[in-house]
Design a protein around this motif. Sequence first.
Motif, mmCIF file in Angstrom:
data_model
loop_
_atom_site.group_PDB
_atom_site.id
_atom_site.type_symbol
_atom_site.label_atom_id
_atom_site.label_comp_id
_atom_site.label_asym_id
_atom_site.label_seq_id
_atom_site.Cartn_x
_atom_site.Cartn_y
_atom_site.Cartn_z
ATOM 1 N N VAL A 55 0.960 -1.296 0.145
ATOM 2 C CA VAL A 55 -0.024 -0.028 0.158
ATOM 3 C C VAL A 55 1.031 1.249 0.080
ATOM 4 O O VAL A 55 1.875 1.282 0.643
ATOM 5 N N VAL A 56 0.500 2.167 -0.735
ATOM 6 C CA VAL A 56 1.268 3.540 -0.708
ATOM 7 C C VAL A 56 0.346 4.420 0.052
ATOM 8 O O VAL A 56 -0.755 4.742 -0.390
ATOM 9 N N VAL A 57 1.306 5.101 1.124
ATOM 10 C CA VAL A 57 0.228 6.042 2.055
ATOM 11 C C VAL A 57 1.127 7.392 1.759
ATOM 12 O O VAL A 57 2.175 7.562 1.979
ATOM 13 N N THR A 58 0.175 8.278 1.457
ATOM 14 C CA THR A 58 0.641 9.572 1.292
ATOM 15 C C THR A 58 0.204 10.763 2.212
ATOM 16 O O THR A 58 -0.856 10.369 2.596
ATOM 17 N N PRO A 59 1.037 11.732 2.520
ATOM 18 C CA PRO A 59 0.489 12.470 3.630
ATOM 19 C C PRO A 59 -0.706 13.414 3.370
ATOM 20 O O PRO A 59 -1.458 13.505 4.049
ATOM 21 N N ASP A 60 -0.645 13.688 2.072
ATOM 22 C CA ASP A 60 -2.028 14.334 1.615
ATOM 23 C C ASP A 60 -2.106 14.131 -0.034
ATOM 24 O O ASP A 60 -1.465 13.210 -0.395
ATOM 25 N N MET A 61 -3.073 14.559 -0.605
ATOM 26 C CA MET A 61 -3.420 14.465 -1.990
ATOM 27 C C MET A 61 -2.340 14.613 -2.922
ATOM 28 O O MET A 61 -1.786 15.624 -2.921
ATOM 29 N N ALA A 62 -2.543 13.897 -4.180
ATOM 30 C CA ALA A 62 -1.824 14.141 -5.254
ATOM 31 C C ALA A 62 -2.414 15.219 -5.915
ATOM 32 O O ALA A 62 -3.656 15.512 -5.978
ATOM 33 N N PRO A 63 -1.219 15.888 -6.551
ATOM 34 C CA PRO A 63 -2.220 17.284 -7.365
ATOM 35 C C PRO A 63 -2.993 16.687 -8.715
ATOM 36 O O PRO A 63 -2.785 15.448 -9.209
ATOM 37 N N LYS A 64 -4.041 17.314 -8.928
ATOM 38 C CA LYS A 64 -4.877 16.707 -10.150
ATOM 39 C C LYS A 64 -4.037 16.344 -11.432
ATOM 40 O O LYS A 64 -4.441 15.871 -12.149
ATOM 41 N N SER A 65 -3.030 17.298 -11.563
ATOM 42 C CA SER A 65 -2.377 17.329 -12.832
ATOM 43 C C SER A 65 -1.780 16.118 -12.972
ATOM 44 O O SER A 65 -0.941 15.766 -14.048
ATOM 45 N N LEU A 66 -1.345 15.125 -12.021
ATOM 46 C CA LEU A 66 -0.652 13.912 -11.874
ATOM 47 C C LEU A 66 -1.555 12.735 -11.752
ATOM 48 O O LEU A 66 -0.988 11.490 -11.479
ATOM 49 N N GLU A 67 -2.743 12.980 -11.854
ATOM 50 C CA GLU A 67 -3.754 11.923 -11.553
ATOM 51 C C GLU A 67 -3.632 10.801 -12.817
ATOM 52 O O GLU A 67 -4.218 9.574 -12.808
ATOM 53 N N PHE A 68 -2.902 11.024 -13.697
ATOM 54 C CA PHE A 68 -2.961 9.989 -14.948
ATOM 55 C C PHE A 68 -1.857 9.129 -14.839
ATOM 56 O O PHE A 68 -1.826 7.982 -15.163
ATOM 57 N N ILE A 69 -1.013 9.230 -13.730
ATOM 58 C CA ILE A 69 0.286 8.214 -13.279
ATOM 59 C C ILE A 69 -0.607 7.034 -12.944
ATOM 60 O O ILE A 69 -1.435 7.018 -11.958
ATOM 61 N N PRO A 70 -0.073 5.860 -13.370
ATOM 62 C CA PRO A 70 -0.665 4.510 -13.235
ATOM 63 C C PRO A 70 -0.743 4.080 -11.438
ATOM 64 O O PRO A 70 0.404 4.018 -10.973
ATOM 65 N N GLY A 71 -1.729 3.981 -11.120
ATOM 66 C CA GLY A 71 -1.888 3.689 -9.632
ATOM 67 C C GLY A 71 -2.308 4.648 -8.523
ATOM 68 O O GLY A 71 -2.630 4.499 -7.366
ATOM 69 N N VAL A 72 -2.515 5.946 -9.149
ATOM 70 C CA VAL A 72 -2.614 7.315 -8.274
ATOM 71 C C VAL A 72 -3.977 6.958 -7.704
ATOM 72 O O VAL A 72 -4.007 7.276 -6.246
ATOM 73 N N ARG A 73 -4.847 6.312 -8.126
ATOM 74 C CA ARG A 73 -6.210 6.420 -7.547
ATOM 75 C C ARG A 73 -6.432 5.445 -6.485
ATOM 76 O O ARG A 73 -7.355 5.252 -5.671
ATOM 77 N N GLU A 74 -5.391 4.586 -6.359
ATOM 78 C CA GLU A 74 -5.114 3.422 -5.193
ATOM 79 C C GLU A 74 -4.506 4.275 -3.837
ATOM 80 O O GLU A 74 -4.427 3.196 -3.194
ATOM 81 N N LEU A 75 -3.959 5.322 -3.956
ATOM 82 C CA LEU A 75 -3.365 5.902 -2.991
ATOM 83 C C LEU A 75 -4.144 6.058 -1.799
ATOM 84 O O LEU A 75 -5.270 6.220 -1.775
ATOM 85 N N VAL A 76 -3.614 5.470 -0.410
ATOM 86 C CA VAL A 76 -4.430 5.918 0.609
ATOM 87 C C VAL A 76 -3.827 7.330 1.424
ATOM 88 O O VAL A 76 -2.633 7.460 1.711
ATOM 89 N N VAL A 77 -4.525 8.191 1.147
ATOM 90 C CA VAL A 77 -4.168 9.679 1.724
ATOM 91 C C VAL A 77 -4.713 9.951 3.122
ATOM 92 O O VAL A 77 -5.758 9.846 3.481
ATOM 93 N N TYR A 78 -3.587 10.383 3.742
ATOM 94 C CA TYR A 78 -3.433 10.351 5.279
ATOM 95 C C TYR A 78 -4.784 11.377 5.416
ATOM 96 O O TYR A 78 -5.525 11.121 6.450
ATOM 97 N N THR A 79 -4.756 12.591 5.000
ATOM 98 C CA THR A 79 -5.635 13.448 5.039
ATOM 99 C C THR A 79 -7.043 13.502 4.872
ATOM 100 O O THR A 79 -8.047 13.950 5.068
ATOM 101 N N LYS A 80 -7.130 12.304 3.973
ATOM 102 C CA LYS A 80 -8.627 11.918 3.590
ATOM 103 C C LYS A 80 -9.030 10.591 4.167
ATOM 104 O O LYS A 80 -10.197 10.364 4.435
ATOM 105 N N HIS A 81 -8.166 9.603 4.392
ATOM 106 C CA HIS A 81 -8.173 8.113 4.848
ATOM 107 C C HIS A 81 -7.516 8.169 6.138
ATOM 108 O O HIS A 81 -6.726 6.983 6.124
#
Length: 352
Positions: A55-81
């Motif tokens: 699992v990839v856990v990020t401190p906050d959201m990825a910018p919308k401009s990088l949402e095309f990177i394969p797998g971004v939508r599977e991130l567990v975002v700490y500020t959101k989840h």
Amino acid sequence: MISPIIEEKTIERLRAYINSAQRIVITCHKSPDGDALGSSLALCHILRRLGKDVVVVTPDMAPKSLEFIPGVRELVVYTKHELRARNVLKDAQLLFCLDFNSMKRIDRLAELVGPLNVRRVLIDHHLDPDDDFDISISFPESSSTCELVFRVLMQMGLLRMMDRHAASCLYVGLLTDTGGFAYSCDNPEFYEILASILRRRIDRIGLYNKAMNTFSADSVRLQGYALSEKMELFPEQGAALITLSKEELERFNYNRGDTETLVNKPLAIPEIYWSVFLREDADKIKVSCRSQGDFSVSDICARYFNGGGHFNAAGGDYVGSLDEAIAAFHQVLNDLFPDNDNSQEQSIQEQE
């Protein structure tokens, strides 16, 4: 030939760590950029192909401009989840820390990571890493963390596991952290790595356009405004300054990533070889610096803006008002060029 720059004993320890762990977490720095996301998601793809639960856990959201990177939508975002992030980290048997050199770079996520009794592996290319890691693969002279992830995979004999998705992630990191292959990529081995990635038949042109040439209408308007109204030139010092206040950002419906390449624009002007961008955030001033040739902006960011980075690409956070950050920039001019007139009257509007 790509040199094996990582000590073999380090590679063997890392192999043992991976073999003994089933549940693996990867994390990266706050406000993740293309290199942080690319390296994290590429490693995630590879480890999953090895049968690991990753699992990839990020401190906050990825910018919308990088949402095309394969797998971004599977991130567990700490500020959101937050709850899921806590549970994932609690169960982790191995933690990869990618593209940051200090726990303070992962913001509030450090409160969870700090107490964990788990092995930690750092893969990073920033200066002066902390001593909080069981394995530290740190090479500041490298172009990017994605380059280092590639080298790790190569030395572990895992390049055969690099599919098109993983290769696409690495390509985005190499691309964005070198400003479109413009800096920090003088080592010929960089292009051998790039060639190996391209052999996976990634959509090179599509990825390039999405990463470097795709902006929202608001972003285009904001950058146009910044260059037309807020850029100041100091040709005798080879410098440019762009500033944007919170009010100006709000006027153009700013989203994180909208000003990602703005600091590079003044470097297209022949007499300008270093550029500074000051963006007013909620509690600090975000500082971005770029340069060309043998002029180091890393030293400037370290001394004046609580930051650092690479020779031609660096950044920092200035705690204070935007006016105070602008004054700090002028102090840089005074210190570096004491015999020149460093007044603010050299704005681009006045030059025109």
